[in-house]
Design a protein around this motif. Structure first.
Motif, PDB file in Angstrom:
ATOM      1  N   LEU A  18       1.125  -1.622   0.366  1.00 40.99           N
ATOM      2  CA  LEU A  18       0.318  -0.278   0.055  1.00 40.99           C
ATOM      3  C   LEU A  18       1.066   1.082   0.043  1.00 40.99           C
ATOM      4  CD1 LEU A  18      -2.591  -1.250   2.393  1.00 40.99           C
ATOM      5  CD2 LEU A  18      -2.931  -1.422   0.554  1.00 40.99           C
ATOM      6  N   TYR A  20       1.695   4.985   0.691  1.00 44.38           N
ATOM      7  CA  TYR A  20       0.899   6.525   1.104  1.00 44.38           C
ATOM      8  C   TYR A  20       1.678   7.579   0.387  1.00 44.38           C
ATOM      9  CZ  TYR A  20      -2.270   2.998   3.482  1.00 44.38           C
ATOM     10  OH  TYR A  20      -3.294   2.467   3.816  1.00 44.38           O
ATOM     11  N   PHE A  22       2.076  10.842   2.476  1.00 43.21           N
ATOM     12  CA  PHE A  22       1.271  11.471   4.226  1.00 43.21           C
ATOM     13  C   PHE A  22       1.494  12.352   4.218  1.00 43.21           C
ATOM     14  CE2 PHE A  22       2.222  11.734   8.509  1.00 43.21           C
ATOM     15  CZ  PHE A  22       0.826  11.286   9.059  1.00 43.21           C
TER      16      PHE A  22
ATOM     17  N   LEU B   6       3.414  22.960   5.537  1.00 48.64           N
ATOM     18  CA  LEU B   6       2.928  20.927   5.824  1.00 48.64           C
ATOM     19  C   LEU B   6       4.045  20.185   5.446  1.00 48.64           C
ATOM     20  CD1 LEU B   6      -0.806  21.623   3.899  1.00 48.64           C
ATOM     21  CD2 LEU B   6       0.025  20.728   6.808  1.00 48.64           C
ATOM     22  N   LEU B   7       4.003  19.338   6.381  1.00 48.79           N
ATOM     23  CA  LEU B   7       5.285  18.390   5.768  1.00 48.79           C
ATOM     24  C   LEU B   7       4.778  16.825   5.080  1.00 48.79           C
ATOM     25  CD1 LEU B   7       7.140  18.261   9.079  1.00 48.79           C
ATOM     26  CD2 LEU B   7       7.858  18.971   7.390  1.00 48.79           C
ATOM     27  N   GLN B   8       4.736  16.352   4.353  1.00 51.95           N
ATOM     28  CA  GLN B   8       4.729  14.997   3.139  1.00 51.95           C
ATOM     29  C   GLN B   8       5.617  14.374   3.343  1.00 51.95           C
ATOM     30  OE1 GLN B   8       2.902  16.646  -0.583  1.00 51.95           O
ATOM     31  NE2 GLN B   8       0.973  16.880   1.017  1.00 51.95           N
ATOM     32  N   LYS B   9       4.848  13.568   2.912  1.00 54.38           N
ATOM     33  CA  LYS B   9       6.420  11.965   3.310  1.00 54.38           C
ATOM     34  C   LYS B   9       5.672  11.091   2.479  1.00 54.38           C
ATOM     35  CE  LYS B   9      10.136   9.743   5.976  1.00 54.38           C
ATOM     36  NZ  LYS B   9      10.783   9.654   6.677  1.00 54.38           N
ATOM     37  N   GLU B  10       6.246  10.503   1.329  1.00 55.91           N
ATOM     38  CA  GLU B  10       6.019   9.042   0.988  1.00 55.91           C
ATOM     39  C   GLU B  10       5.936   8.022   1.930  1.00 55.91           C
ATOM     40  OE1 GLU B  10       7.139   8.573  -3.024  1.00 55.91           O
ATOM     41  OE2 GLU B  10       5.834  10.208  -3.421  1.00 55.91           O
ATOM     42  N   TYR B  11       5.657   6.395   2.276  1.00 54.33           N
ATOM     43  CA  TYR B  11       5.825   5.598   2.789  1.00 54.33           C
ATOM     44  C   TYR B  11       4.913   4.808   2.100  1.00 54.33           C
ATOM     45  CZ  TYR B  11       2.325   5.137   5.927  1.00 54.33           C
ATOM     46  OH  TYR B  11       1.222   4.712   7.013  1.00 54.33           O
ATOM     47  N   GLU B  12       5.251   3.300   2.470  1.00 51.56           N
ATOM     48  CA  GLU B  12       4.595   1.647   1.441  1.00 51.56           C
ATOM     49  C   GLU B  12       4.412   0.981   2.929  1.00 51.56           C
ATOM     50  OE1 GLU B  12       5.890   0.477  -2.487  1.00 51.56           O
ATOM     51  OE2 GLU B  12       6.950  -1.110  -0.920  1.00 51.56           O
ATOM     52  N   LEU B  13       3.599   0.706   3.281  1.00 49.43           N
ATOM     53  CA  LEU B  13       3.081  -0.294   3.663  1.00 49.43           C
ATOM     54  C   LEU B  13       2.906  -1.329   3.422  1.00 49.43           C
ATOM     55  CD1 LEU B  13       2.514  -1.215   6.520  1.00 49.43           C
ATOM     56  CD2 LEU B  13       0.180  -0.605   5.693  1.00 49.43           C
ATOM     57  N   GLY B  14       3.839  -2.563   4.053  1.00 46.73           N
ATOM     58  CA  GLY B  14       3.935  -3.580   2.800  1.00 46.73           C
ATOM     59  C   GLY B  14       3.312  -5.191   3.998  1.00 46.73           C
ATOM     60  N   PHE B  15       2.341  -6.057   3.097  1.00 45.50           N
ATOM     61  CA  PHE B  15       1.969  -7.047   3.556  1.00 45.50           C
ATOM     62  C   PHE B  15       2.886  -8.502   3.062  1.00 45.50           C
ATOM     63  CE2 PHE B  15      -1.361  -4.316   4.557  1.00 45.50           C
ATOM     64  CZ  PHE B  15      -1.556  -4.552   5.972  1.00 45.50           C
ATOM     65  N   THR B  16       3.512  -8.699   3.528  1.00 46.46           N
ATOM     66  CA  THR B  16       4.160  -9.507   2.515  1.00 46.46           C
ATOM     67  C   THR B  16       4.258 -10.886   2.781  1.00 46.46           C
ATOM     68  OG1 THR B  16       5.639  -9.967   4.436  1.00 46.46           O
ATOM     69  CG2 THR B  16       6.726  -8.518   2.706  1.00 46.46           C
ATOM     70  N   TYR B  17       3.109 -11.307   2.218  1.00 48.15           N
ATOM     71  CA  TYR B  17       2.190 -12.865   2.227  1.00 48.15           C
ATOM     72  C   TYR B  17       3.086 -14.005   1.439  1.00 48.15           C
ATOM     73  CZ  TYR B  17      -1.746 -10.366   4.872  1.00 48.15           C
ATOM     74  OH  TYR B  17      -2.409  -9.292   5.651  1.00 48.15           O
ATOM     75  N   THR B  18       2.772 -14.708   1.927  1.00 53.71           N
ATOM     76  CA  THR B  18       3.146 -16.207   1.571  1.00 53.71           C
ATOM     77  C   THR B  18       2.016 -16.786   1.429  1.00 53.71           C
ATOM     78  OG1 THR B  18       6.075 -15.954   1.826  1.00 53.71           O
ATOM     79  CG2 THR B  18       4.464 -17.946   0.943  1.00 53.71           C
ATOM     80  N   ARG B  19       1.466 -17.236   0.136  1.00 56.76           N
ATOM     81  CA  ARG B  19      -0.188 -18.199   0.158  1.00 56.76           C
ATOM     82  C   ARG B  19       0.207 -19.460   0.338  1.00 56.76           C
ATOM     83  NH1 ARG B  19      -4.778 -14.318  -2.651  1.00 56.76           N
ATOM     84  NH2 ARG B  19      -5.599 -16.964  -2.058  1.00 56.76           N
TER      85      ARG B  19
END
Lengths: 172, 148
Positions: A18, A20, A22, B6-19
């Motif tokens: 995902l 973002y 922010f 205003l402060l902005q920052k890109e970030y990535e949330l990763g759900f590193t699933y093995t199914r």
């Protein structure tokens, strides 16, 4: 996981990323800008007087904007804590380590941070701690400008007073 | 306070699933690794591709695997003229329901061609395999139009 050498496929990598962008918003931007200068700040509710850290720009109890900025001290009190014993993927910190809810002096709510330079088994609710900052040249718009909190040689704060100390650490 | 502060920052949330695939999808993916496409036979005799774990009508487990062709017919399609980053093709392509020869149910995949006007229902397509299949749906790089 590598399926290249598997004869029968029984699992696949199926990550979900995902992305973002922010935006901190006015209150957190002020908070982070102060952090970059090495100062921990909160905001006071004009109605109930509670000081929130990190500030979100409003008081969730009273529903009013919080404008007044309050400079907080480096000292804090342990409100609760946990000893993390299980490694978390992607987290470089080696267990066991302590994650604690800490109330800085002058604020009325806690934030989460690390504790170190402590005996894990002796960490307790009411314990006094102080912020250990990174070297000034590494300061950024980030909470981890504070590397961790370490115990202070001060008497414990009674449970009923946690979250009710003035900015100089005295009972309000 | 001005907007610039205003402060902005890109970030990535990763759900590193093995199914886990289970035996049915595992059979399909194992087939892809060997450049083969497997479906399975439903209780009413239809061949379903990719294979289903349970019959859609009777809910019985389905185990009768059937290999089908890696070529087939476009049953329906949708042209994507401006692919997005998460799409399987960087160049314009068509999502398509493709009924492979030997199958009774069409499978979704994508068709890459620079002859968009030839992407029509009923046109024949075939799988273009990657050089070293690993056991994943993208082992079929895309489908391409068969020559007239």
């Amino acid at each position: 996981m590598d399926n290249k050498n598997k004869e029968v496929i029984d699992a696949i990598e199926a990550p979900i990323y995902l992305k973002y962008n922010f935006t901190a918003g006015l209150a957190p931007a002020r908070f982070l800008s102060q952090l970059k200068q090495g100062v921990l700040t909160g905001q006071r509710c004009p109605k109930c007087d509670n000081v929130y850290v990190p500030p979100r720009g409003s008081c969730p109890a009273c529903g009013v904007a919080t404008e007044e900025e309050v400079v907080l001290g480096d000292k804090a009190t342990v409100q609760s804590f946990t000893i993390v014993s299980i490694p978390i993927p992607g987290n470089p910190i080696q267990p066991p380590y302590i994650v604690a809810n800490l109330v800085p002096d002058g604020a009325n709510i806690s934030f989460i941070h690390l504790m170190s330079e402590c005996v894990n088994e002796e960490v307790r609710i009411g314990q006094r701690v102080t912020a250990i900052w990174k070297p000034k040249e590494e300061w950024d718009f980030a909470m981890d400008n504070i590397r961790y909190f370490k115990p202070l040689d001060e008497p414990d704060v009674p449970a009923e007073l946690i979250g009710h100390l003035s900015v100089n650490g005295t009972e309000n | 306070m001005v907007k610039d502060s205003l402060l902005q920052k890109e970030y990535e949330l990763g759900f590193t699933y093995t199914r886990s695939t289970g035996p049915v999808v595992g059979k399909f993916l194992t087939g892809l690794k060997n450049r083969q496409i497997f479906g399975n036979r439903a209780t009413d005799g239809r061949v379903i591709v990719p294979p289903m774990e349970y019959d859609p009508e009777t809910f019985q487990p389905l185990n009768d695997f059937v290999q089908v062709s890696d070529a087939g017919v476009i049953e329906s399609w949708c042209w994507v003229s401006k692919p997005r980053s998460s799409h399987p093709s960087a160049v314009p392509f068509a999502w398509a329901m493709i009924k492979l020869d030997g199958a009774d149910i069409s499978m979704i995949h994508h068709i890459v061609t620079n002859e968009q006007n030839r992407v029509v229902t009923g046109a024949r397509v075939k799988a273009l395999w990657i050089d070293q299949p690993v056991g994943f749906i993208s082992d079929i790089r895309c489908f391409v139009l068969e020559e007239d």
